[in-house]
Design a protein around this motif. Structure first.
Motif, PDB file in Angstrom:
ATOM      1  N   THR A  12      59.772  76.978  10.008  1.00 28.02           N
ATOM      2  CA  THR A  12      58.717  77.707   9.319  1.00 28.02           C
ATOM      3  C   THR A  12      59.094  79.178   9.273  1.00 28.02           C
ATOM      4  O   THR A  12      59.968  79.636   9.993  1.00 28.02           O
ATOM      5  CB  THR A  12      57.359  77.547  10.041  1.00 28.02           C
ATOM      6  OG1 THR A  12      57.474  78.090  11.354  1.00 28.02           O
ATOM      7  CG2 THR A  12      56.948  76.097  10.097  1.00 28.02           C
ATOM      8  N   SER A  13      58.466  79.912   8.444  1.00 20.50           N
ATOM      9  CA  SER A  13      58.776  81.327   8.338  1.00 20.50           C
ATOM     10  C   SER A  13      57.504  82.133   8.378  1.00 20.50           C
ATOM     11  O   SER A  13      56.402  81.606   8.356  1.00 20.50           O
ATOM     12  CB  SER A  13      59.545  81.597   7.055  1.00 20.50           C
ATOM     13  OG  SER A  13      58.739  81.314   5.953  1.00 20.50           O
ATOM     14  N   ALA A  17      57.955  86.596   4.750  1.00 21.94           N
ATOM     15  CA  ALA A  17      59.111  85.925   4.147  1.00 21.94           C
ATOM     16  C   ALA A  17      58.666  85.029   3.003  1.00 21.94           C
ATOM     17  O   ALA A  17      59.358  84.922   1.990  1.00 21.94           O
ATOM     18  CB  ALA A  17      59.857  85.112   5.205  1.00 21.94           C
ATOM     19  N   LEU A  18      57.523  84.388   3.154  1.00 21.90           N
ATOM     20  CA  LEU A  18      56.978  83.546   2.078  1.00 21.90           C
ATOM     21  C   LEU A  18      56.700  84.389   0.832  1.00 21.90           C
ATOM     22  O   LEU A  18      57.088  84.025  -0.276  1.00 21.90           O
ATOM     23  CB  LEU A  18      55.701  82.842   2.545  1.00 21.90           C
ATOM     24  CG  LEU A  18      54.902  82.094   1.484  1.00 21.90           C
ATOM     25  CD1 LEU A  18      55.690  80.902   0.963  1.00 21.90           C
ATOM     26  CD2 LEU A  18      53.574  81.645   2.052  1.00 21.90           C
ATOM     27  N   THR A  21      60.039  85.701  -0.714  1.00 23.62           N
ATOM     28  CA  THR A  21      60.720  84.610  -1.429  1.00 23.62           C
ATOM     29  C   THR A  21      59.986  84.290  -2.724  1.00 23.62           C
ATOM     30  O   THR A  21      60.615  84.087  -3.764  1.00 23.62           O
ATOM     31  CB  THR A  21      60.805  83.359  -0.537  1.00 23.62           C
ATOM     32  OG1 THR A  21      61.564  83.689   0.627  1.00 23.62           O
ATOM     33  CG2 THR A  21      61.451  82.201  -1.260  1.00 23.62           C
ATOM     34  N   SER A  78      49.562  77.729   3.442  1.00 25.16           N
ATOM     35  CA  SER A  78      50.240  77.980   4.713  1.00 25.16           C
ATOM     36  C   SER A  78      49.237  78.281   5.813  1.00 25.16           C
ATOM     37  O   SER A  78      49.477  78.021   6.980  1.00 25.16           O
ATOM     38  CB  SER A  78      51.243  79.124   4.589  1.00 25.16           C
ATOM     39  OG  SER A  78      50.593  80.374   4.509  1.00 25.16           O
ATOM     40  N   ARG A  85      53.763  72.366   3.047  1.00 24.79           N
ATOM     41  CA  ARG A  85      54.867  72.118   2.106  1.00 24.79           C
ATOM     42  C   ARG A  85      54.558  70.925   1.220  1.00 24.79           C
ATOM     43  O   ARG A  85      54.685  71.000  -0.004  1.00 24.79           O
ATOM     44  CB  ARG A  85      56.177  71.887   2.847  1.00 24.79           C
ATOM     45  CG  ARG A  85      57.353  71.691   1.890  1.00 24.79           C
ATOM     46  CD  ARG A  85      58.652  71.417   2.612  1.00 24.79           C
ATOM     47  NE  ARG A  85      58.956  72.499   3.534  1.00 24.79           N
ATOM     48  CZ  ARG A  85      59.790  72.383   4.553  1.00 24.79           C
ATOM     49  NH1 ARG A  85      60.421  71.252   4.777  1.00 24.79           N
ATOM     50  NH2 ARG A  85      60.020  73.399   5.350  1.00 24.79           N
ATOM     51  N   VAL A 131      59.785  78.414  -2.885  1.00 26.99           N
ATOM     52  CA  VAL A 131      58.578  78.681  -2.086  1.00 26.99           C
ATOM     53  C   VAL A 131      58.361  77.557  -1.077  1.00 26.99           C
ATOM     54  O   VAL A 131      58.010  77.814   0.082  1.00 26.99           O
ATOM     55  CB  VAL A 131      57.351  78.865  -3.013  1.00 26.99           C
ATOM     56  CG1 VAL A 131      56.066  78.952  -2.217  1.00 26.99           C
ATOM     57  CG2 VAL A 131      57.535  80.113  -3.875  1.00 26.99           C
ATOM     58  N   ARG A 133      60.445  75.798   0.523  1.00 29.05           N
ATOM     59  CA  ARG A 133      61.338  75.934   1.679  1.00 29.05           C
ATOM     60  C   ARG A 133      60.764  76.873   2.734  1.00 29.05           C
ATOM     61  O   ARG A 133      61.136  76.795   3.902  1.00 29.05           O
ATOM     62  CB  ARG A 133      62.705  76.441   1.245  1.00 29.05           C
ATOM     63  CG  ARG A 133      63.596  75.377   0.690  1.00 29.05           C
ATOM     64  CD  ARG A 133      65.036  75.870   0.548  1.00 29.05           C
ATOM     65  NE  ARG A 133      65.188  76.977  -0.392  1.00 29.05           N
ATOM     66  CZ  ARG A 133      65.392  76.828  -1.692  1.00 29.05           C
ATOM     67  NH1 ARG A 133      65.477  75.612  -2.216  1.00 29.05           N
ATOM     68  NH2 ARG A 133      65.527  77.871  -2.477  1.00 29.05           N
ATOM     69  N   ARG A 134      59.894  77.770   2.341  1.00 26.26           N
ATOM     70  CA  ARG A 134      59.302  78.740   3.268  1.00 26.26           C
ATOM     71  C   ARG A 134      58.011  78.232   3.914  1.00 26.26           C
ATOM     72  O   ARG A 134      57.424  78.935   4.732  1.00 26.26           O
ATOM     73  CB  ARG A 134      59.016  80.063   2.553  1.00 26.26           C
ATOM     74  CG  ARG A 134      60.241  80.798   2.146  1.00 26.26           C
ATOM     75  CD  ARG A 134      60.991  81.238   3.371  1.00 26.26           C
ATOM     76  NE  ARG A 134      62.136  82.043   2.991  1.00 26.26           N
ATOM     77  CZ  ARG A 134      62.914  82.606   3.881  1.00 26.26           C
ATOM     78  NH1 ARG A 134      62.689  82.430   5.168  1.00 26.26           N
ATOM     79  NH2 ARG A 134      63.944  83.321   3.491  1.00 26.26           N
TER      80      ARG A 134
END
Length: 137
Positions: A12-13, A17-18, A21, A78, A85, A131, A133-134
Motif C-alpha cells: 500500500t502507499s 503517493a496516490l 500517481t 482508499s 483496489r 491508480v 497499483r497505489r
C-alpha cells in the motif's frame, strides 16, 4: 537477547503517493487522448459531433476532468472501502463501459464514433492501472 523487528508490507502507499500517481496518470492520459484525436483527424476522421467540431484540446480537457474524478474516487475508496483496489477497478471499468454509450448514440459518423470510443479506452488503460497499483488490495 533477541529482538523482533516488525515490518509492514509495502503493497500500500500513502495518500500523497496516490494523488501524485493520479495526477501524473491524468496528464499522461490527457496527452494520449489528444494525440489519438490528432492522429485520427490527420488520417481523415471527422471530429464533428452533431455538426459541431470537437477541438483536439477538448479531448485533453475532458480526459483531465474525468480522470481527476477517478482520482478523487480512489482517494475516497482508499479511506472507506474494505478492498479499495478491487472496488476501484470494478467501478472504473463499469464507468468506462458506460462512457461509451454516448459515443455509440452520438450524431456522428462511424469513424468518429470509433475514435471517440478509442480515446475513452486509451485514457482508462492509462489511469485505471496506475491508480489501482497505489491502492491496497
Amino acid at each position: 537477547m533477541t529482538s523482533t523487528a516488525t515490518t509492514t508490507p509495502t503493497t500500500t502507499s500513502t495518500f500523497g503517493a496516490l494523488i501524485r500517481t493520479g495526477l501524473l496518470a491524468t496528464v499522461a492520459a490527457s496527452a494520449a487522448t489528444m494525440a489519438v484525436a490528432a492522429v485520427g483527424h490527420a488520417a481523415g476522421i471527422s471530429l464533428d459531433v452533431a455538426d459541431a467540431p470537437i477541438p483536439v484540446t477538448g479531448f485533453g480537457v475532458l480526459t483531465a476532468v474525468f480522470s481527476l474524478v477517478g482520482v478523487v474516487l480512489a482517494a475516497l475508496l482508499s479511506r472507506f472501502a474494505r478492498r479499495p483496489r478491487r472496488t476501484f477497478v470494478r467501478t472504473t471499468v463499469v464507468l468506462t463501459v458506460l462512457s461509451l454509450v454516448p459515443d455509440v448514440i452520438a450524431d456522428a459518423g462511424v469513424g468518429t464514433k470509433a475514435l471517440l470510443m478509442l480515446t475513452h479506452l486509451v485514457a482508462a488503460a492509462i489511469v485505471i492501472p496506475a491508480v489501482a497499483r497505489r491502492l491496497a488490495a
